[in-house]
Motif scaffolding. Sequence first.
Motif, PDB file in Angstrom:
ATOM      1  N   ALA A   1       1.808   6.433  -7.123  1.00  0.00           N
ATOM      2  CA  ALA A   1       0.755   7.301  -7.662  1.00  0.00           C
ATOM      3  C   ALA A   1       1.178   8.770  -7.611  1.00  0.00           C
ATOM      4  CB  ALA A   1      -0.547   7.093  -6.888  1.00  0.00           C
ATOM      5  N   VAL A   2       1.763   9.173  -6.488  1.00  0.00           N
ATOM      6  CA  VAL A   2       2.205  10.561  -6.347  1.00  0.00           C
ATOM      7  C   VAL A   2       3.322  10.876  -7.341  1.00  0.00           C
ATOM      8  CG1 VAL A   2       3.350  12.209  -4.807  1.00  0.00           C
ATOM      9  CG2 VAL A   2       1.518  10.747  -3.927  1.00  0.00           C
TER      10      VAL A   2
ATOM     11  N   TYR B   1      -2.732   3.654  -8.265  1.00  0.00           N
ATOM     12  CA  TYR B   1      -3.125   3.377  -6.885  1.00  0.00           C
ATOM     13  C   TYR B   1      -4.037   2.148  -6.803  1.00  0.00           C
ATOM     14  CZ  TYR B   1      -4.820   3.942  -2.146  1.00  0.00           C
ATOM     15  OH  TYR B   1      -5.135   3.720  -0.834  1.00  0.00           O
TER      16      TYR B   1
ATOM     17  N   ARG C   1       0.818  -1.204   0.000  1.00  0.00           N
ATOM     18  CA  ARG C   1       0.000   0.000   0.000  1.00  0.00           C
ATOM     19  C   ARG C   1       0.859   1.265   0.000  1.00  0.00           C
ATOM     20  NH1 ARG C   1      -4.089   0.254  -2.409  1.00  0.00           N
ATOM     21  NH2 ARG C   1      -4.683  -1.749  -1.503  1.00  0.00           N
ATOM     22  N   THR C   2       1.942   1.259   0.782  1.00  0.00           N
ATOM     23  CA  THR C   2       2.850   2.408   0.790  1.00  0.00           C
ATOM     24  C   THR C   2       3.472   2.610  -0.584  1.00  0.00           C
ATOM     25  OG1 THR C   2       3.366   2.095   3.134  1.00  0.00           O
ATOM     26  CG2 THR C   2       4.927   3.380   1.828  1.00  0.00           C
TER      27      THR C   2
ATOM     28  N   ILE D   1       0.904   4.172  -3.005  1.00  0.00           N
ATOM     29  CA  ILE D   1       0.700   5.609  -2.759  1.00  0.00           C
ATOM     30  C   ILE D   1       1.879   6.410  -3.305  1.00  0.00           C
ATOM     31  CG2 ILE D   1       0.528   7.365  -0.955  1.00  0.00           C
ATOM     32  CD1 ILE D   1      -0.972   5.281   0.745  1.00  0.00           C
ATOM     33  N   MET D   2       3.084   5.943  -2.987  1.00  0.00           N
ATOM     34  CA  MET D   2       4.275   6.633  -3.475  1.00  0.00           C
ATOM     35  C   MET D   2       4.309   6.648  -5.003  1.00  0.00           C
ATOM     36  SD  MET D   2       7.459   5.883  -4.935  1.00  0.00           S
ATOM     37  CE  MET D   2       7.752   4.183  -4.482  1.00  0.00           C
TER      38      MET D   2
ATOM     39  N   SER E   1      -2.443   8.247 -12.257  1.00  0.00           N
ATOM     40  CA  SER E   1      -2.140   8.118 -10.828  1.00  0.00           C
ATOM     41  C   SER E   1      -3.221   7.311 -10.112  1.00  0.00           C
ATOM     42  CB  SER E   1      -2.024   9.511 -10.189  1.00  0.00           C
ATOM     43  OG  SER E   1      -0.945  10.232 -10.744  1.00  0.00           O
TER      44      SER E   1
END
Length: 333
Positions: free
Chosen positions: A48-49, A231, A41-42, A45-46, A227
Motif C-alpha cells: 500500500a505504501v 491494503y 499483513r506486512t 502494508i508495504m 493504496s
Amino acid sequence: MELALVIGVIVIALIFDYTNGFHDAANAIATSVSTRALTPRTALIMAAVMNFIGAHLGTSVAQTVGKGIIAPPDGQQGLLIVGGALIGAILWNLITWYFGLPSSSSHALIGGLVGSALAAGAGVSWSGVVEKVVIPMILSPVIGFTLGALIMIAILWIFRRSNPHRTGKGFRYAQTVSAAAMALGHGLQDAQKTMGVIFLALVVGGYVAPTDPIPEWVITIAAAAISLGTYAGGWRIMRTLGRRIIHLNAPAGFAAEMAAASVLYGAAMGFGAPISTTHTITTAIMGVGATRRLSAVRWGVAGNIVTAWVLTIPAAAVVAALSYGLLHLIFRV
C-alpha cells in the motif's frame, strides 16, 4: 447538473481505483507471501505504501488514458460515457475477483472506455488503442515470461555451488526489495489509469484544458484510493498467483518479481503504455517455472487465466455499453 455529474464520475473513478487495488494486490505480494518471505499483513502494508509512492513518479500513462483512447464530446454526454466506462470496468473487476481470476483491471478500463464510446457514437482513437494497448498487451507478457526465465537461469548459474538453505534465506530477504519494486511499479502503472480517467472527466466537464498538466489533487486522491484498496487485499487471486500456477521458492519469487517490475517501469517511463501488471507478473511466474521443467507449470490454470485475459476487453466493453445506455435513459441526455 453538470458539476454533480463530474463529482459523480470522480467518485466512481475512485471506486474503480479501490477495486483495482484489492483486485491487483496479489500482483505485488503473492509470491513473497507464498514463499513466506513476508507475512500477509506486512506485505499488504508495504504494498500500500509503495503503491502511494509509485503513483507520484510520473503521469505519462495517465496522459495516454486521458487523451489517447477516446474523444468524448464536452458536456453531460461525455461525462456519461466516462461513467459508463468506469461502471463496466468495476463490474468486470468484481466478477473476476469473485472467481479468483487475475484478469487485467487496466484492460477492463480500456475496454470500458471503448465500449461506452461506441455505444454513444463518440470517437475512438483506434491507432492509440493499437499502439498503446494492443501491442503492449501482446508484448508485455512475452517479455515478462522471457525475462523471468532469463533471471532465473542467471540465479541458478550464479548460485549453483552455494548452500541451498543459506541461499534461500538470503533470497527471502531480497524478496522484500523485489516485492517493494513490484508494488512501486503497480502504483506507477495502475494509479495513473484512474488519474487519466478523472482528468478526462474534468476536460469534458470544462474544468481543465486538454493541454493542462494533471492536477496534484487528482494524483493524490488516485494514489490514496489504490493504496487503500491494496491494503484491503485480494486473497482469492493471491492464492491463484502464489500457489496454483506453480509452487515458488524464494529465488524463483525474486526472479519473477524483478522481471515483472522491470517491464512495468520500462513501459511506463519509456512509452507511456498502460500495460497490465497482472499479465506481467503472471507470465513472469510462468517463465520462472518453465526453467525448472515445463510440466512444473500448471498449464490448465494458466489456460483459465489466459481465457480471462482474452475476454476482459470485449466483456468490459459490453457491460460498459449497457451501463452507458442505462445512464443515458436515467439522465435523458
